[in-house]
Design a protein around this motif. Structure first.
Motif, PDB file in Angstrom:
ATOM      1  N   PHE A 154      11.388  -0.630 -15.545  1.00  0.00           N
ATOM      2  CA  PHE A 154      12.791  -0.228 -15.607  1.00  0.00           C
ATOM      3  C   PHE A 154      13.440  -0.315 -14.227  1.00  0.00           C
ATOM      4  O   PHE A 154      14.579  -0.784 -14.086  1.00  0.00           O
ATOM      5  CB  PHE A 154      12.898   1.196 -16.148  1.00  0.00           C
ATOM      6  CG  PHE A 154      14.279   1.794 -16.040  1.00  0.00           C
ATOM      7  CD1 PHE A 154      15.271   1.452 -16.938  1.00  0.00           C
ATOM      8  CD2 PHE A 154      14.588   2.687 -15.018  1.00  0.00           C
ATOM      9  CE1 PHE A 154      16.550   1.987 -16.835  1.00  0.00           C
ATOM     10  CE2 PHE A 154      15.854   3.238 -14.903  1.00  0.00           C
ATOM     11  CZ  PHE A 154      16.840   2.887 -15.810  1.00  0.00           C
ATOM     12  N   SER A 155      12.736   0.120 -13.201  1.00  0.00           N
ATOM     13  CA  SER A 155      13.277   0.088 -11.840  1.00  0.00           C
ATOM     14  C   SER A 155      13.522  -1.335 -11.377  1.00  0.00           C
ATOM     15  O   SER A 155      14.557  -1.629 -10.751  1.00  0.00           O
ATOM     16  CB  SER A 155      12.308   0.790 -10.878  1.00  0.00           C
ATOM     17  OG  SER A 155      12.091   2.128 -11.257  1.00  0.00           O
ATOM     18  N   PHE A 156      12.585  -2.251 -11.674  1.00  0.00           N
ATOM     19  CA  PHE A 156      12.793  -3.653 -11.301  1.00  0.00           C
ATOM     20  C   PHE A 156      14.033  -4.200 -12.002  1.00  0.00           C
ATOM     21  O   PHE A 156      14.836  -4.934 -11.398  1.00  0.00           O
ATOM     22  CB  PHE A 156      11.572  -4.492 -11.682  1.00  0.00           C
ATOM     23  CG  PHE A 156      10.298  -4.068 -11.015  1.00  0.00           C
ATOM     24  CD1 PHE A 156      10.306  -3.454  -9.765  1.00  0.00           C
ATOM     25  CD2 PHE A 156       9.081  -4.278 -11.639  1.00  0.00           C
ATOM     26  CE1 PHE A 156       9.131  -3.050  -9.158  1.00  0.00           C
ATOM     27  CE2 PHE A 156       7.900  -3.881 -11.039  1.00  0.00           C
ATOM     28  CZ  PHE A 156       7.929  -3.276  -9.799  1.00  0.00           C
ATOM     29  N   TYR A 157      14.180  -3.836 -13.274  1.00  0.00           N
ATOM     30  CA  TYR A 157      15.342  -4.298 -14.041  1.00  0.00           C
ATOM     31  C   TYR A 157      16.641  -3.767 -13.429  1.00  0.00           C
ATOM     32  O   TYR A 157      17.616  -4.517 -13.257  1.00  0.00           O
ATOM     33  CB  TYR A 157      15.214  -3.847 -15.490  1.00  0.00           C
ATOM     34  CG  TYR A 157      16.490  -3.988 -16.289  1.00  0.00           C
ATOM     35  CD1 TYR A 157      16.933  -5.227 -16.728  1.00  0.00           C
ATOM     36  CD2 TYR A 157      17.256  -2.857 -16.599  1.00  0.00           C
ATOM     37  CE1 TYR A 157      18.114  -5.346 -17.451  1.00  0.00           C
ATOM     38  CE2 TYR A 157      18.432  -2.967 -17.322  1.00  0.00           C
ATOM     39  CZ  TYR A 157      18.856  -4.216 -17.748  1.00  0.00           C
ATOM     40  OH  TYR A 157      20.028  -4.337 -18.453  1.00  0.00           O
ATOM     41  N   MET A 158      16.667  -2.475 -13.087  1.00  0.00           N
ATOM     42  CA  MET A 158      17.877  -1.884 -12.534  1.00  0.00           C
ATOM     43  C   MET A 158      18.201  -2.462 -11.155  1.00  0.00           C
ATOM     44  O   MET A 158      19.378  -2.643 -10.813  1.00  0.00           O
ATOM     45  CB  MET A 158      17.718  -0.363 -12.451  1.00  0.00           C
ATOM     46  CG  MET A 158      17.664   0.331 -13.805  1.00  0.00           C
ATOM     47  SD  MET A 158      19.096  -0.022 -14.874  1.00  0.00           S
ATOM     48  CE  MET A 158      20.444   0.643 -13.895  1.00  0.00           C
ATOM     49  N   GLU A 159      17.178  -2.743 -10.363  1.00  0.00           N
ATOM     50  CA  GLU A 159      17.407  -3.383  -9.063  1.00  0.00           C
ATOM     51  C   GLU A 159      18.049  -4.757  -9.249  1.00  0.00           C
ATOM     52  O   GLU A 159      19.018  -5.100  -8.566  1.00  0.00           O
ATOM     53  CB  GLU A 159      16.083  -3.528  -8.316  1.00  0.00           C
ATOM     54  CG  GLU A 159      15.589  -2.260  -7.665  1.00  0.00           C
ATOM     55  CD  GLU A 159      16.298  -1.971  -6.352  1.00  0.00           C
ATOM     56  OE1 GLU A 159      16.277  -2.822  -5.453  1.00  0.00           O
ATOM     57  OE2 GLU A 159      16.888  -0.886  -6.240  1.00  0.00           O
ATOM     58  N   ALA A 160      17.494  -5.542 -10.176  1.00  0.00           N
ATOM     59  CA  ALA A 160      18.038  -6.876 -10.436  1.00  0.00           C
ATOM     60  C   ALA A 160      19.455  -6.790 -10.995  1.00  0.00           C
ATOM     61  O   ALA A 160      20.338  -7.572 -10.617  1.00  0.00           O
ATOM     62  CB  ALA A 160      17.120  -7.629 -11.395  1.00  0.00           C
ATOM     63  N   LEU A 161      19.687  -5.813 -11.893  1.00  0.00           N
ATOM     64  CA  LEU A 161      21.016  -5.645 -12.473  1.00  0.00           C
ATOM     65  C   LEU A 161      22.030  -5.247 -11.406  1.00  0.00           C
ATOM     66  O   LEU A 161      23.169  -5.751 -11.396  1.00  0.00           O
ATOM     67  CB  LEU A 161      20.966  -4.584 -13.576  1.00  0.00           C
ATOM     68  CG  LEU A 161      22.263  -4.342 -14.356  1.00  0.00           C
ATOM     69  CD1 LEU A 161      22.686  -5.610 -15.091  1.00  0.00           C
ATOM     70  CD2 LEU A 161      22.082  -3.181 -15.336  1.00  0.00           C
ATOM     71  N   SER A 162      21.637  -4.369 -10.489  1.00  0.00           N
ATOM     72  CA  SER A 162      22.539  -3.950  -9.419  1.00  0.00           C
ATOM     73  C   SER A 162      22.904  -5.126  -8.535  1.00  0.00           C
ATOM     74  O   SER A 162      24.065  -5.282  -8.121  1.00  0.00           O
ATOM     75  CB  SER A 162      21.883  -2.846  -8.579  1.00  0.00           C
ATOM     76  OG  SER A 162      21.627  -1.705  -9.354  1.00  0.00           O
ATOM     77  N   LEU A 163      21.937  -5.956  -8.254  1.00  0.00           N
ATOM     78  CA  LEU A 163      22.196  -7.134  -7.416  1.00  0.00           C
ATOM     79  C   LEU A 163      23.105  -8.115  -8.142  1.00  0.00           C
ATOM     80  O   LEU A 163      24.020  -8.699  -7.538  1.00  0.00           O
ATOM     81  CB  LEU A 163      20.864  -7.802  -7.063  1.00  0.00           C
ATOM     82  CG  LEU A 163      20.911  -8.926  -6.032  1.00  0.00           C
ATOM     83  CD1 LEU A 163      21.480  -8.440  -4.706  1.00  0.00           C
ATOM     84  CD2 LEU A 163      19.510  -9.508  -5.822  1.00  0.00           C
ATOM     85  N   TYR A 164      22.896  -8.278  -9.448  1.00  0.00           N
ATOM     86  CA  TYR A 164      23.742  -9.175 -10.241  1.00  0.00           C
ATOM     87  C   TYR A 164      25.187  -8.679 -10.257  1.00  0.00           C
ATOM     88  O   TYR A 164      26.136  -9.464 -10.074  1.00  0.00           O
ATOM     89  CB  TYR A 164      23.197  -9.273 -11.658  1.00  0.00           C
ATOM     90  CG  TYR A 164      24.104  -9.988 -12.622  1.00  0.00           C
ATOM     91  CD1 TYR A 164      24.210 -11.372 -12.615  1.00  0.00           C
ATOM     92  CD2 TYR A 164      24.873  -9.262 -13.542  1.00  0.00           C
ATOM     93  CE1 TYR A 164      25.060 -12.030 -13.496  1.00  0.00           C
ATOM     94  CE2 TYR A 164      25.715  -9.901 -14.432  1.00  0.00           C
ATOM     95  CZ  TYR A 164      25.806 -11.290 -14.403  1.00  0.00           C
ATOM     96  OH  TYR A 164      26.654 -11.931 -15.270  1.00  0.00           O
ATOM     97  N   ARG A 165      25.363  -7.370 -10.456  1.00  0.00           N
ATOM     98  CA  ARG A 165      26.711  -6.808 -10.503  1.00  0.00           C
ATOM     99  C   ARG A 165      27.416  -6.895  -9.160  1.00  0.00           C
ATOM    100  O   ARG A 165      28.644  -6.923  -9.101  1.00  0.00           O
ATOM    101  CB  ARG A 165      26.648  -5.358 -10.970  1.00  0.00           C
ATOM    102  CG  ARG A 165      26.306  -5.218 -12.458  1.00  0.00           C
ATOM    103  CD  ARG A 165      26.084  -3.773 -12.848  1.00  0.00           C
ATOM    104  NE  ARG A 165      25.878  -3.635 -14.297  1.00  0.00           N
ATOM    105  CZ  ARG A 165      25.522  -2.507 -14.898  1.00  0.00           C
ATOM    106  NH1 ARG A 165      25.310  -1.397 -14.168  1.00  0.00           N
ATOM    107  NH2 ARG A 165      25.354  -2.467 -16.202  1.00  0.00           N
ATOM    108  N   ALA A 166      26.620  -6.960  -8.095  1.00  0.00           N
ATOM    109  CA  ALA A 166      27.197  -7.105  -6.759  1.00  0.00           C
ATOM    110  C   ALA A 166      27.433  -8.569  -6.404  1.00  0.00           C
ATOM    111  O   ALA A 166      27.772  -8.875  -5.260  1.00  0.00           O
ATOM    112  CB  ALA A 166      26.290  -6.466  -5.721  1.00  0.00           C
TER     113      ALA A 166
END
Length: 547
Positions: free
Chosen positions: A277-289
């Motif tokens: 989940f943490s890896f997913y959220m890190e990737a999602l945060s980077l995508y949104r940025a």
């Protein structure tokens, strides 16, 4: 976490005692296969006092650098020959690794992250398992995370002591498992300062003394390798042992590029789902940025983790313990998101799902523990059964009765369950399987029956445990050795059915002292967990005397 959330509570003390019981119980279990090999090397160093010309049962040993063996040999000199003496230094280094993870996590993201990261690491299947089944990677992991922490401390605060300790630890990592011990800290920290575009620091002359420190630590090992193996030893240390496993030229033929993803699912229990989940959220945060890196606070964790995932996934040689050096970095990255889930209201729903999943994981782990106790080894005795039931009551109290804050709801249930599972693993499962640890059992009988000056040789067996457990180390014999030893008479040998068949065909007189059932305990499968099928897994081995 606020002050009320991190104060010492009785339940925390109980969990510390439970965790300590797991680690301490693992110090007394037998060593086998790789750990048995390392124990035999350590015993040889303790007996000879030669730190640089490393041998295993009188033969020069090349496969691993000697730092773990030095530590274990010192412990053997202090405590005598025992499982505890061999494993104790690794346990101490693991404590250093937990503390280093806490300090680096605190430095990067605050005290809450540091505490959670250290707790996750300490109560992970990886650390419980490889403090029991001792590998060089366990010491390597602590050296690497300590080196990264100290290097980042130096980068932030410019204290020369941090600089020296960082490169000293990197040198120790290098003489634990070769250049990978330096490469992982280099990539983790170097990737960070490269991505924040601090090019002046990246190419500074200040790193040159650090290289000198690493060379100074490594020199005695290189000198010993050159004395025994010449330039071939140098090539093996700097290239073959690490790169040869990646290319497959030295060992391995795996093409399973997802190996470390599915291996991570169980090796980092009970935290693997939260980590995904943490890896997913890190990737999602980077995508949104918009993949802009300016909003990210640090790149140390990602640099080290991605380097491992890419390079080791394409490597031909794969093994679960190869993951250990990046587990502390994964713990910090995961802890960062646990803190956010616990403290930020916009993660409330996701957090509730994670809490449910962690409780389910805890329940599954308790079920597995009960299976080991009541199905695999049902004759464990009333005291063990009562202890298990008390632990289950404690688990139920933690999970359903104890009033928890949000951090505790995420962590405590599965944390308690993984500790209970490994305590039963160390005190019931492994002692139950030790009946099939033939080399250790044969060594015990040899120690009891043989003259004081007798040595125990190995013929045909693919392990080296008798080099640790036998009162006097013998040699690994080859077929031409048998005839010479037969003429000497009364030569003690541990061998397999295949080895005994060769001795028969050579018409050498021998006496079978005892037969021992043998199972290769490094690969515990389901059949080994079932009493009815366990015996079918066993092969015959023998303690014999050539006459």
């Amino acid at each position: 976490m606020n002050g009320s959330e991190i104060r010492i509570k009785p339940v925390y003390l109980a969990l510390v005692i439970l965790g300590a019981a797991v680690y301490l119980s693992g110090l007394f279990t037998d060593v086998f296969i790789d750990a048995g090999k390392y124990a035999a090397v350590s015993r040889g160093i303790a007996d000879s006092g030669d730190l640089v010309h490393v041998k295993i049962m009188s033969e020069p040993y090349l496969q691993k650098p000697p730092f773990l063996f030095w530590l274990a040999a010192l412990s053997i000199k202090i405590f005598g020959i025992s499982n505890f003496a061999f494993k104790f230094p690794t346990f101490l280094f693991s404590m250093l690794g937990f503390y280093s993870t806490y300090r680096l996590g605190k430095l990067l993201y605050g005290q809450s992250t540091g505490i959670v990261a250290a707790v996750m690491l300490a109560f992970s299947q990886a650390m419980f398992l490889y403090n029991n089944d001792t590998h060089t990677d366990t010491v390597l992991t602590s050296c690497i995370i300590f080196s990264i922490w100290q290097l980042y401390e130096y980068y932030r605060f410019k204290r020369i002591g941090n600089y020296f300790l960082s490169f000293l630890s990197a040198g120790c990592a290098m003489i634990t498992k070769g250049p990978v011990g330096v490469i992982i800290p280099l990539v983790a920290f170097g990737g960070h300062i490269l991505l924040i575009k601090d090019y002046r620091s990246l190419f500074s002359w200040k790193w040159i003394p650090g290289i000198v420190i690493i060379f100074g630590v490594t020199y005695p090992v290189l000198n010993g390798l050159y004395d025994q193996f010449g330039m071939g030893g140098m090539k093996f240390f700097f290239w073959t042992n690490n790169m040869g496993r990646i290319t497959g030229d030295y060992a391995g033929d795996s093409t399973d590029y997802s190996f470390y993803i599915h291996t991570f699912s169980y090796i980092f229990l009970p935290w693997s789902l939260i980590s995904f989940f943490s890896f997913y959220m890190e990737a999602l945060s980077l995508y949104r940025a918009g993949f802009r890196l300016t909003g990210m606070k640090e790149f140390i964790c990602w640099s080290g983790i991605l380097f491992f995932l890419i390079i080791f996934s394409i490597a031909k040689m794969k093994s679960p313990h190869y993951m250990l050096p990046v587990i502390p970095l994964i713990s910090i990255l995961t802890a960062k998101w646990i803190v956010r889930i616990a403290e930020e209201n916009n993660y409330l729903k996701k957090g509730n799902v994670i809490i449910i999943l962690q409780n389910i994981i805890g329940g599954i782990l308790i079920f597995l523990t009960a299976f080991i106790l009541f199905v695999s080894f049902p004759g464990s005795g009333l005291p063990v059964t009562i202890a298990f039931l008390l632990l289950v009551i404690f688990f139920v109290y933690i999970s359903f009765i104890y009033r928890k804050n949000r951090y505790e709801k995420i962590l405590l249930s599965s944390l308690t369950a993984i500790a209970i599972l490994n305590l039963i693993f160390n005190t019931v499962l492994l002692p139950g399987l030790n009946r099939y640890h033939a080399a250790a059992r044969a060594s015990e009988l040899f120690n009891e029956l043989s003259p004081d000056e007798a040595v125990l040789h190995n013929f045909g067996y693919d392990g080296f445990e008798m080099g640790f457990y036998a009162k006097n180390q013998g040699k690994v014999l080859h077929k031409p050795d048998l005839g010479k030893l037969a003429r000497l008479g009364d030569t003690w040998i541990f061998t397999t059915e295949g080895g005994l068949d060769i001795i028969r065909k050579m018409d050498i007189r021998y006496e079978v002292i005892a037969e021992f059932p043998y199972i290769k305990l490094s690969n515990i499968n389901f059949n080994m967990l079932l009493p009815d099928s366990r015996e079918k897994e066993a092969q015959a081995t023998f303690l014999i005397i050539l006459k």
